[in-house]
Design a protein around this motif. Structure first.
Motif, PDB file in Angstrom:
ATOM      1  N   ALA A 336     -61.460 -25.594 -30.729  1.00 56.18           N
ATOM      2  CA  ALA A 336     -60.164 -25.232 -30.635  1.00 56.18           C
ATOM      3  C   ALA A 336     -59.284 -26.294 -31.205  1.00 56.18           C
ATOM      4  O   ALA A 336     -58.412 -25.868 -31.959  1.00 56.18           O
ATOM      5  CB  ALA A 336     -59.790 -24.765 -29.154  1.00 56.18           C
ATOM      6  N   PRO A 337     -59.585 -27.610 -30.971  1.00 58.03           N
ATOM      7  CA  PRO A 337     -58.491 -28.685 -31.867  1.00 58.03           C
ATOM      8  C   PRO A 337     -59.026 -28.626 -33.202  1.00 58.03           C
ATOM      9  O   PRO A 337     -57.956 -28.831 -33.951  1.00 58.03           O
ATOM     10  CB  PRO A 337     -59.135 -29.973 -30.942  1.00 58.03           C
ATOM     11  CG  PRO A 337     -59.576 -29.578 -29.775  1.00 58.03           C
ATOM     12  CD  PRO A 337     -60.207 -28.170 -30.061  1.00 58.03           C
ATOM     13  N   GLU A 339     -59.446 -26.199 -35.265  1.00 56.69           N
ATOM     14  CA  GLU A 339     -58.831 -25.016 -35.672  1.00 56.69           C
ATOM     15  C   GLU A 339     -57.557 -25.065 -35.763  1.00 56.69           C
ATOM     16  O   GLU A 339     -56.834 -24.972 -36.635  1.00 56.69           O
ATOM     17  CB  GLU A 339     -59.239 -23.788 -34.969  1.00 56.69           C
ATOM     18  CG  GLU A 339     -58.379 -22.588 -35.400  1.00 56.69           C
ATOM     19  CD  GLU A 339     -58.664 -21.993 -36.725  1.00 56.69           C
ATOM     20  OE1 GLU A 339     -57.894 -21.152 -37.018  1.00 56.69           O
ATOM     21  OE2 GLU A 339     -59.846 -22.348 -37.394  1.00 56.69           O
ATOM     22  N   GLU A 340     -56.790 -25.792 -34.630  1.00 58.32           N
ATOM     23  CA  GLU A 340     -55.438 -26.180 -34.715  1.00 58.32           C
ATOM     24  C   GLU A 340     -55.089 -27.035 -35.587  1.00 58.32           C
ATOM     25  O   GLU A 340     -53.879 -26.899 -36.380  1.00 58.32           O
ATOM     26  CB  GLU A 340     -55.161 -26.620 -33.291  1.00 58.32           C
ATOM     27  CG  GLU A 340     -53.449 -26.856 -32.879  1.00 58.32           C
ATOM     28  CD  GLU A 340     -52.682 -25.391 -33.181  1.00 58.32           C
ATOM     29  OE1 GLU A 340     -51.577 -25.789 -33.834  1.00 58.32           O
ATOM     30  OE2 GLU A 340     -53.325 -24.472 -32.913  1.00 58.32           O
ATOM     31  N   LYS A 341     -55.986 -28.156 -35.818  1.00 57.26           N
ATOM     32  CA  LYS A 341     -55.658 -28.991 -36.817  1.00 57.26           C
ATOM     33  C   LYS A 341     -55.729 -28.388 -38.412  1.00 57.26           C
ATOM     34  O   LYS A 341     -54.635 -28.751 -39.195  1.00 57.26           O
ATOM     35  CB  LYS A 341     -56.629 -30.420 -36.893  1.00 57.26           C
ATOM     36  CG  LYS A 341     -56.130 -31.454 -37.741  1.00 57.26           C
ATOM     37  CD  LYS A 341     -54.992 -32.126 -37.082  1.00 57.26           C
ATOM     38  CE  LYS A 341     -54.760 -33.418 -37.937  1.00 57.26           C
ATOM     39  NZ  LYS A 341     -53.758 -34.152 -37.435  1.00 57.26           N
ATOM     40  N   LYS A 343     -54.830 -25.361 -38.868  1.00 54.45           N
ATOM     41  CA  LYS A 343     -53.581 -24.682 -39.132  1.00 54.45           C
ATOM     42  C   LYS A 343     -52.309 -25.555 -39.469  1.00 54.45           C
ATOM     43  O   LYS A 343     -51.691 -25.498 -40.397  1.00 54.45           O
ATOM     44  CB  LYS A 343     -53.216 -23.759 -37.977  1.00 54.45           C
ATOM     45  CG  LYS A 343     -54.368 -22.764 -37.506  1.00 54.45           C
ATOM     46  CD  LYS A 343     -53.781 -22.052 -36.236  1.00 54.45           C
ATOM     47  CE  LYS A 343     -54.862 -20.846 -36.184  1.00 54.45           C
ATOM     48  NZ  LYS A 343     -54.444 -20.264 -34.746  1.00 54.45           N
ATOM     49  N   GLU A 344     -52.469 -26.594 -38.751  1.00 55.75           N
ATOM     50  CA  GLU A 344     -51.301 -27.595 -39.076  1.00 55.75           C
ATOM     51  C   GLU A 344     -51.436 -28.104 -40.570  1.00 55.75           C
ATOM     52  O   GLU A 344     -50.302 -28.097 -41.189  1.00 55.75           O
ATOM     53  CB  GLU A 344     -51.626 -28.853 -38.125  1.00 55.75           C
ATOM     54  CG  GLU A 344     -50.755 -29.957 -38.291  1.00 55.75           C
ATOM     55  CD  GLU A 344     -51.059 -31.248 -37.590  1.00 55.75           C
ATOM     56  OE1 GLU A 344     -50.849 -32.701 -38.071  1.00 55.75           O
ATOM     57  OE2 GLU A 344     -51.460 -30.885 -36.525  1.00 55.75           O
ATOM     58  N   ARG A 347     -50.041 -25.580 -42.821  1.00 56.44           N
ATOM     59  CA  ARG A 347     -48.486 -25.394 -42.794  1.00 56.44           C
ATOM     60  C   ARG A 347     -47.969 -26.393 -43.652  1.00 56.44           C
ATOM     61  O   ARG A 347     -46.690 -26.341 -44.171  1.00 56.44           O
ATOM     62  CB  ARG A 347     -48.095 -25.448 -41.468  1.00 56.44           C
ATOM     63  CG  ARG A 347     -48.424 -24.144 -40.617  1.00 56.44           C
ATOM     64  CD  ARG A 347     -47.748 -24.184 -39.363  1.00 56.44           C
ATOM     65  NE  ARG A 347     -48.117 -25.272 -38.436  1.00 56.44           N
ATOM     66  CZ  ARG A 347     -48.964 -24.988 -37.472  1.00 56.44           C
ATOM     67  NH1 ARG A 347     -49.571 -23.783 -37.295  1.00 56.44           N
ATOM     68  NH2 ARG A 347     -49.219 -26.024 -36.502  1.00 56.44           N
TER      69      ARG A 347
END
Length: 348
Positions: A336-337, A339-341, A343-344, A347
């Motif tokens: 999860a971390p 994947e979030e990174k 996405k960040e 962007r």
């Protein structure tokens, strides 16, 4: 036959010219002497013979292996002058393993010919029709391929050092001309343009591929396999690379390429071998690909780990006690971390 006086010297093994039927039900026959004689008479005589009512339109010429430029020369020609085969109709010919270094095939028709393992180094192939040609292990070093039509071409492990590859036309003759400047990517570009499934696969790789790095000793591999299974269950496309094989430049480049295609990387740095070297190449050059390092209790990071962890796309080191505890925390505290990174970084 016309000659081009600025061509390079050629080797001249003994001539072999065979013919076989288009059905390929019979093995190639021995050389037919008058075939070679017609080819020596020049392009006009050769093309007229191929298109005549009694010509070999039902025969696929086998000019493989024994064909050299020396074979095509008239006796009075100097051996260091290559024949001019520009405009010749050699469509469907078996030219595999032929020595054609320095030949002039400009505007010739080589469609559906087999040029596997042929030597076409320094050959002049401007505006040559190469549709559906097989170029497997073909030597094209310093060849001029400007303006060739390459629709349907098959290129595998061709040698292209120093080759001129500009304005290659990848579309059919009846379609608008689409030009690229690299023979090896021509077939790939055409697939992208004309195959929605290929585009979907590439898009999937960019969004779902996860590169897993680590040791492949029995105990370490069990942990890597468990990471792979969890990623599969979550809908990712895991790519597991075996570092126990000898490291070579090709393997190193493959790993960096796979890293560039990945959504993020999970690297188990417990008892590392080649992982530090690969991360040392991957991390500084791929700021859009997050790296999640893992470390099992009882192990220490390698000496230069501090150099890697300073990059902002390298997540904090996740330490785990055992394979069981890793699997318990893997989805929420590792994947999860990462994947979030990802996405960040997307962007930004």
């Amino acid at each position: 036959m016309r000659v081009n006086g600025d061509r390079d010297p050629m080797r001249s093994p003994s001539p072999i010219l065979a013919a076989k039927t288009a059905t390929h039900r019979k093995p190639p026959e021995m050389a037919i002497p008058h075939h070679l004689e017609i080819l020596r008479q020049g392009v006009d005589a050769w093309n007229a013979w191929r298109t005549s009512a009694k010509g070999p339109m039902d025969i696929r010429l086998n000019l493989s292996e024994g064909l050299t430029l020396g074979n095509l020369m008239k006796p009075w020609r100097k051996p260091d002058i290559a024949p001019d085969l520009s405009g010749a109709d050699l469509s469907g010919a078996d030219l595999s393993k032929a020595n054609l270094s320095g030949a002039d095939f400009s505007r010739a028709n080589l469609s559906e010919a087999d040029l596997s393992e042929a030597d076409l180094s320094r050959a002049y192939l401007r505006e040559t029709l190469l549709s559906r040609v097989s170029l497997v292990d073909t030597n094209l070093e310093r060849a001029d391929l400007t303006g060739c039509r390459v629709y349907g071409i098959s290129v595998w492990n061709a040698r292209l050092d120093g080759a001129t590859q500009s304005n290659l036309i990848i579309s059919r003759e009846e379609e608008p001309a689409i030009q690229v400047d690299n023979l090896e990517v021509a077939q790939f570009i055409y697939l992208l343009l004309n195959n929605a499934r290929i585009r979907h696969v590439i898009d999937t790789i960019g969004k779902k591929a996860v590169l897993i790095l680590g040791r492949f000793t029995p105990d370490r591999k069990a942990i890597l396999d468990s990471i792979r299974e969890t990623l599969r269950h979550l809908g990712f496309l895991p790519i597991l690379f075996d570092f126990e094989k000898p490291s070579t430049r090709d393997i190193h480049e493959t790993i960096v390429t796979l890293a560039g295609l990945s959504r993020f990387i999970i690297a188990d740095i417990s008892d590392p071998k080649s992982v530090p070297q690969e991360l040392g190449s991957i991390v500084p050059t791929l700021p859009s690909v997050p790296v999640q390092p893992l470390l099992q209790s009882g192990y220490e990071p390698w000496g230069m780990y501090d150099h890697i962890k300073r990059y902002t796309w390298v997540l904090p080191l996740f330490e785990y006690e055992s394979q069981k505890t890793l699997l318990q925390d893997l989805e929420l505290r590792v994947i999860a971390p990462a994947e979030e990174k990802a996405k960040e970084l997307t962007r930004k």
